[in-house]
Design a protein around this motif. Structure first.
Motif, short mmCIF file in Angstrom:
data_model
loop_
_atom_site.label_atom_id
_atom_site.label_comp_id
_atom_site.label_asym_id
_atom_site.label_seq_id
_atom_site.Cartn_x
_atom_site.Cartn_y
_atom_site.Cartn_z
N GLN A 1 23.17 45.33 43.69
CA GLN A 1 21.90 44.70 44.05
C GLN A 1 21.45 43.75 42.95
O GLN A 1 20.94 42.66 43.23
CB GLN A 1 20.84 45.76 44.33
N SER A 2 21.65 44.12 41.69
CA SER A 2 21.29 43.24 40.58
C SER A 2 22.12 41.97 40.60
O SER A 2 21.62 40.88 40.33
CB SER A 2 21.48 43.95 39.24
N PHE A 3 23.43 42.10 40.90
CA PHE A 3 24.30 40.93 40.96
C PHE A 3 23.83 40.00 42.07
O PHE A 3 23.87 38.78 41.93
CB PHE A 3 25.75 41.32 41.24
N GLN A 4 23.39 40.56 43.19
CA GLN A 4 22.96 39.73 44.30
C GLN A 4 21.63 39.07 44.00
O GLN A 4 21.40 37.93 44.40
CB GLN A 4 22.86 40.56 45.58
N GLU A 5 20.74 39.76 43.31
CA GLU A 5 19.41 39.23 43.05
C GLU A 5 19.37 38.31 41.84
O GLU A 5 18.55 37.42 41.77
CB GLU A 5 18.42 40.39 42.86
N SER A 6 20.23 38.54 40.87
CA SER A 6 20.27 37.68 39.69
C SER A 6 21.68 37.68 39.15
O SER A 6 22.57 38.30 39.69
CB SER A 6 19.30 38.21 38.63
N SER A 7 21.87 36.97 38.06
CA SER A 7 23.22 36.88 37.49
C SER A 7 23.34 37.77 36.26
O SER A 7 24.04 37.44 35.31
CB SER A 7 23.55 35.43 37.14
N ILE A 8 22.68 38.90 36.27
CA ILE A 8 22.75 39.84 35.15
C ILE A 8 24.14 40.45 35.10
O ILE A 8 24.66 40.90 36.11
CB ILE A 8 21.70 40.95 35.30
N GLN A 9 24.75 40.45 33.94
CA GLN A 9 26.06 41.07 33.78
C GLN A 9 25.88 42.44 33.16
O GLN A 9 25.14 42.61 32.20
CB GLN A 9 26.96 40.22 32.90
N LYS A 10 26.57 43.40 33.70
CA LYS A 10 26.51 44.76 33.16
C LYS A 10 27.68 44.95 32.20
O LYS A 10 28.80 44.53 32.47
CB LYS A 10 26.58 45.78 34.29
N GLU A 11 27.39 45.60 31.07
CA GLU A 11 28.43 45.82 30.07
C GLU A 11 29.48 46.82 30.52
O GLU A 11 30.58 46.84 30.00
CB GLU A 11 27.81 46.30 28.75
N GLU A 12 29.15 47.65 31.49
CA GLU A 12 30.10 48.68 31.93
C GLU A 12 31.33 48.10 32.61
O GLU A 12 32.39 48.69 32.56
CB GLU A 12 29.40 49.65 32.89
N LEU A 13 31.19 46.96 33.27
CA LEU A 13 32.30 46.37 34.01
C LEU A 13 33.00 45.32 33.16
O LEU A 13 32.36 44.58 32.42
CB LEU A 13 31.79 45.73 35.30
N PRO A 14 34.33 45.23 33.29
CA PRO A 14 35.05 44.23 32.50
C PRO A 14 34.74 42.79 32.91
O PRO A 14 34.92 41.87 32.14
CB PRO A 14 36.53 44.55 32.76
N LYS B 1 50.42 50.89 45.16
CA LYS B 1 51.10 51.32 43.94
C LYS B 1 51.19 50.18 42.93
O LYS B 1 50.93 50.37 41.75
CB LYS B 1 52.49 51.86 44.27
N LYS B 2 51.54 49.00 43.42
CA LYS B 2 51.66 47.84 42.53
C LYS B 2 50.32 47.53 41.87
O LYS B 2 50.24 47.28 40.67
CB LYS B 2 52.15 46.62 43.32
N VAL B 3 49.25 47.55 42.66
CA VAL B 3 47.91 47.26 42.12
C VAL B 3 47.49 48.34 41.13
O VAL B 3 46.97 48.04 40.05
CB VAL B 3 46.89 47.10 43.27
N GLN C 1 41.40 51.49 35.95
CA GLN C 1 40.37 51.98 36.86
C GLN C 1 39.10 51.13 36.76
O GLN C 1 38.47 50.83 37.77
CB GLN C 1 40.05 53.46 36.54
N GLU C 2 38.74 50.72 35.56
CA GLU C 2 37.56 49.89 35.38
C GLU C 2 37.72 48.53 36.05
O GLU C 2 36.78 48.00 36.64
CB GLU C 2 37.26 49.68 33.88
N GLU C 3 38.93 47.95 35.96
CA GLU C 3 39.19 46.67 36.61
C GLU C 3 39.12 46.80 38.13
O GLU C 3 38.57 45.93 38.81
CB GLU C 3 40.55 46.12 36.18
N LEU C 4 39.66 47.90 38.65
CA LEU C 4 39.58 48.14 40.09
C LEU C 4 38.13 48.28 40.55
O LEU C 4 37.75 47.72 41.59
CB LEU C 4 40.37 49.40 40.48
#
Length: 143
Positions: A65-78, A119-121, A127-130
């Motif tokens: 919801q934050s990504f949709q409402e603004s361009s805030i980046q979360k540190e948890e995601l790569p 399997k390839k993916v 896991q974080e990238e997925l």
């Protein structure tokens, strides 16, 4: 000598600008192709009904919801943009592999091909990238 250095700097700038433009165009085309050819309502509902996917959605619901409402980046995601997602995929898979996957997917995947693709993916992405891909994908389709 001074002219040669200026010329080299200009060429490097043009190459970098071209790279950034190509990355943006490629990511837009990839997202559009996946969204139009692969992500039908039935497929989206099937993906969302998967317990693992549901857990990730609940974990990142606020971020989506934050990504949709603004361009805030979360540190948890790569990463948090489709350009960054495309850059990651291009670094992990060759263009030939990406083209082959999209071609197979557009004509329909057998169960065996789905297992091989998963399997390839899973082998190439963390896991974080997925999870980040899932969040960016859900944001792009407007979930």
């Amino acid at each position: 000598m001074k002219k040669a250095i200026i010329f080299i700097v200009i060429i490097i700038g043009l190459l970098y600008g071209g790279y950034r433009y190509f990355l943006t165009v490629a990511s837009d085309q990839m997202i559009d192709q996946v969204a139009s050819e692969l992500l039908t309502e039935e497929v989206i509902n099937e993906i969302i009904d998967d317990p693992q996917v549901s857990a990730v959605i609940e974990k990142y619901r606020g971020e989506i919801q934050s990504f949709q409402e603004s361009s805030i980046q979360k540190e948890e995601l790569p990463f948090s943009t489709k350009q960054e997602a495309t850059k990651l995929l291009v670094s992990k898979f060759s263009f030939g592999e990406i083209r082959e996957i999209t071609t197979k997917a557009s004509r329909g995947l057998t169960v065996q091909e789905q297992v091989e693709l998963e399997k390839k993916v899973m082998d190439r992405l963390t896991q974080e990238e997925l999870e980040a891909l899932l969040v960016v994908g859900l944001t792009e389709i407007g979930y």
